[in-house]
Write a protein that holds these residues in place. Structure first.
Motif, short mmCIF file in Angstrom:
data_model
loop_
_atom_site.label_atom_id
_atom_site.label_comp_id
_atom_site.label_asym_id
_atom_site.label_seq_id
_atom_site.Cartn_x
_atom_site.Cartn_y
_atom_site.Cartn_z
N ALA A 37 7.76 12.03 -23.68
CA ALA A 37 8.05 10.61 -23.93
C ALA A 37 8.12 10.34 -25.44
CB ALA A 37 6.98 9.74 -23.29
N VAL A 38 7.15 10.89 -26.19
CA VAL A 38 7.14 10.66 -27.64
C VAL A 38 8.35 11.33 -28.29
CG1 VAL A 38 5.89 11.13 -29.77
CG2 VAL A 38 4.65 10.34 -27.78
N LEU B 88 -0.45 6.75 -25.46
CA LEU B 88 -1.17 7.29 -24.30
C LEU B 88 -1.33 6.22 -23.23
CD1 LEU B 88 -3.89 9.49 -26.02
CD2 LEU B 88 -1.95 10.25 -24.67
N ALA B 89 -1.55 4.96 -23.66
CA ALA B 89 -1.81 3.91 -22.68
C ALA B 89 -0.52 3.41 -22.04
CB ALA B 89 -2.55 2.76 -23.36
N GLU B 90 0.56 3.34 -22.82
CA GLU B 90 1.74 2.62 -22.33
C GLU B 90 2.92 3.52 -21.96
OE1 GLU B 90 2.74 -0.28 -25.21
OE2 GLU B 90 0.74 -1.18 -25.21
N ALA B 91 2.87 4.81 -22.33
CA ALA B 91 4.04 5.66 -22.13
C ALA B 91 4.47 5.70 -20.67
CB ALA B 91 3.75 7.07 -22.64
N MET B 92 3.50 5.83 -19.78
CA MET B 92 3.82 5.94 -18.35
C MET B 92 4.51 4.67 -17.86
SD MET B 92 3.72 7.97 -15.86
CE MET B 92 4.22 7.71 -14.16
N ALA B 93 3.99 3.52 -18.24
CA ALA B 93 4.57 2.26 -17.76
C ALA B 93 5.94 2.02 -18.39
CB ALA B 93 3.62 1.11 -18.07
N GLN B 94 6.10 2.39 -19.67
CA GLN B 94 7.34 2.05 -20.36
C GLN B 94 8.47 3.03 -20.05
OE1 GLN B 94 6.35 1.67 -24.48
NE2 GLN B 94 6.14 -0.56 -24.32
N ASP C 163 17.32 -1.27 -14.56
CA ASP C 163 15.87 -1.28 -14.69
C ASP C 163 15.50 -0.55 -15.98
OD1 ASP C 163 13.16 -1.32 -14.15
OD2 ASP C 163 13.25 0.62 -13.12
N PRO C 164 14.70 -1.16 -16.88
CA PRO C 164 14.40 -0.52 -18.17
C PRO C 164 13.79 0.87 -18.02
CG PRO C 164 13.53 -2.76 -18.11
CD PRO C 164 14.10 -2.50 -16.77
#
Lengths: 191, 144
Positions: free
Chosen positions: A141-142, A126-132, B102-103
Motif C-alpha cells: 500500500a505504501v 498502519l491504521a488506515e491503509a486497510m480501509a483506504q 468505489d474509491p
C-alpha cells in the motif's frame, strides 16, 4: 533467541567479508558475495522485513552473482598482485567505519516505537491503509499508493540503468579495434 | 554444459515453477510479501536460468531482444499511464481513487496496474543487462 540468531548471522557475514577481502581467486570472491547476500536476506527475514529479504535474495544473491560470473568470463580468474600497499585504503575504510559507528550513537534504540520515524505518518498508514486501499500488505500500500511518486521515480531509475547499459555495450562492433589495442597494452605492461 | 542431461531435465522441471512463483509473488503481493519488483526479478531469473542451461541463442529465440527492449519502456509507460488516467478522470497525477466508482476498488485497480508496470520494466532491464553481458564474451571467445 532472535538476537542470538541475528548476531550469529552478522558474525558469519563479517567472516565472509574478511575471507572475501583476502581471497585472490575471483570465482571464490563472487561465490562469497552470493553467500553474503543470502546471509543478509536471512537477517532481514529475522527482522520481519520479508519484502526486502526477497529482493536481496533475488537481486543480491541471484542476478548480481550471474552478472559477475558473466564478467569473470571476460577476464582472468586470478586477481593480479596489487602494486600498492593496502595501508592507506585500510585507514580510509577504518576511518569511514568509525565515523559511521559514531553516527549510530545518536540514533534512537532499535525498533523503539517512540522513534521519530515511527510517530510521524507510519502509525496513520498502519491504521488506515486497510480501509483506504483495501490492501492488507501495508508495504505494498505504501509503495504503490501512498508513495506512488517515489516508486514511479524508482522504476524510471531502473529503466535508465537498462538504457545506459544498452547505450554502453551496443556499440561493441565499432569499438572492436580499439579494444584489441587496449588489451595489447595491458599485456605489455604486465611483468 | 549443453550436453548435461541432468541439468537440462532439472531445469525443464524447475522453470515452470519459477515462473509460476513469479506470478504468485506478483498477484499475491497485496496480501503477502512481494510485489512488482520481486516478481520481475524472479521472472527474469527463470529466463536467465534457461539461458545458462540451454544456451544464450535458445533463450533469445524464446524471449527475443525486441520484446525485452519493448518491455523496458512499456512498464514505465504503463506506470505513468495510470498516473495520467487519474488526471483524465478528474483526480491528481497518480490518484487512484477516481479510477473506479468505489474509491477502494479504484485504489485496488491503480495498485494492480502500477505493480504490473514495475514488474515489466524490472524483468526487461534484468534480462537485457544479462543478454548484453552474456553476449560480450562471444566477440573474444567465438561461439561457446
Amino acid at each position: 533467541m532472535e538476537t542470538l540468531i541475528i548476531n550469529l548471522l552478522l558474525t558469519m557475514m563479517a567472516l565472509a567479508v574478511v575471507i572475501l577481502a583476502r581471497s585472490r581467486n575471483l570465482f571464490a570472491v563472487i561465490v562469497l558475495g552470493g553467500v553474503y547476500s543470502f546471509l543478509m536476506a536471512t537477517v532481514l527475514v529475522a527482522l520481519d522485513a520479508v519484502d526486502v529479504a526477497m529482493t536481496e535474495a533475488a537481486v543480491g544473491a541471484g542476478i548480481s552473482t550471474v552478472l559477475l560470473l558473466g564478467a569473470l568470463h571476460l577476464c582472468k580468474t586470478e586477481e593480479a598482485k596489487p602494486i600498492h600497499r593496502p595501508w592507506l585504503p585500510l585507514a580510509v575504510a577504518c576511518g569511514t567505519a568509525a565515523v559511521l559507528a559514531y553516527g549510530t550513537l545518536d540514533l534512537p534504540a532499535f525498533s523503539d516505537p517512540q522513534a521519530p520515524i515511527h510517530v510521524h505518518v507510519a502509525s496513520r498508514y498502519l491504521a488506515e491503509a486497510m480501509a483506504q486501499t483495501g490492501v492488507p500488505n501495508v508495504v505494498t500500500a505504501v509503495l504503490a499508493s501512498y508513495r506512488g511518486y517515489d516508486t514511479l521515480g524508482e522504476t524510471v531509475v531502473v529503466f535508465t540503468a537498462g538504457a545506459g547499459v544498452i547505450a554502453l555495450l551496443r556499440r561493441r562492433k565499432n569499438n572492436n579495434d580499439r579494444r584489441a589495442t587496449q588489451t595489447d597494452f595491458s599485456g605489455e605492461r604486465r611483468p | 554444459m549443453r550436453h548435461d542431461l541432468v541439468l537440462r531435465i532439472v531445469a525443464k522441471l524447475l522453470i515452470p515453477f519459477i515462473l509460476l512463483f513469479a506470478l504468485y509473488v506478483q498477484f499475491h503481493g497485496d496480501f503477502g510479501p512481494g510485489g512488482g519488483f520481486q516478481a520481475g526479478v524472479i521472472a527474469a531469473a527463470a529466463v536467465i536460468f534457461y539461458a545458462l542451461i540451454y544456451g544464450l541463442d535458445t533463450a533469445r529465440r524464446v524471449v527475443p531482444d525486441r520484446l525485452v527492449e519493448t518491455m523496458l519502456a512499456a512498464g514505465v509507460l504503463l506506470y505513468a499511464g495510470v498516473g495520467f488516467a487519474g488526471l483524465a478522470l478528474g483526480g491528481n497525477f497518480l490518484d487512484y481513487f477516481v479510477l473506479a466508482a468505489d474509491p477502494v476498488a479504484g485504489q485496488h485497480r491503480g495498485i494492480f496496474w502500477v505493480e504490473v508496470g514495475v514488474a515489466v520494466t524490472v524483468s526487461g532491464v534484468m534480462l537485457k543487462i544479462f543478454y548484453m553481458f552474456a553476449a560480450r564474451g562471444r566477440g573474444a571467445d567465438g561461439e561457446d
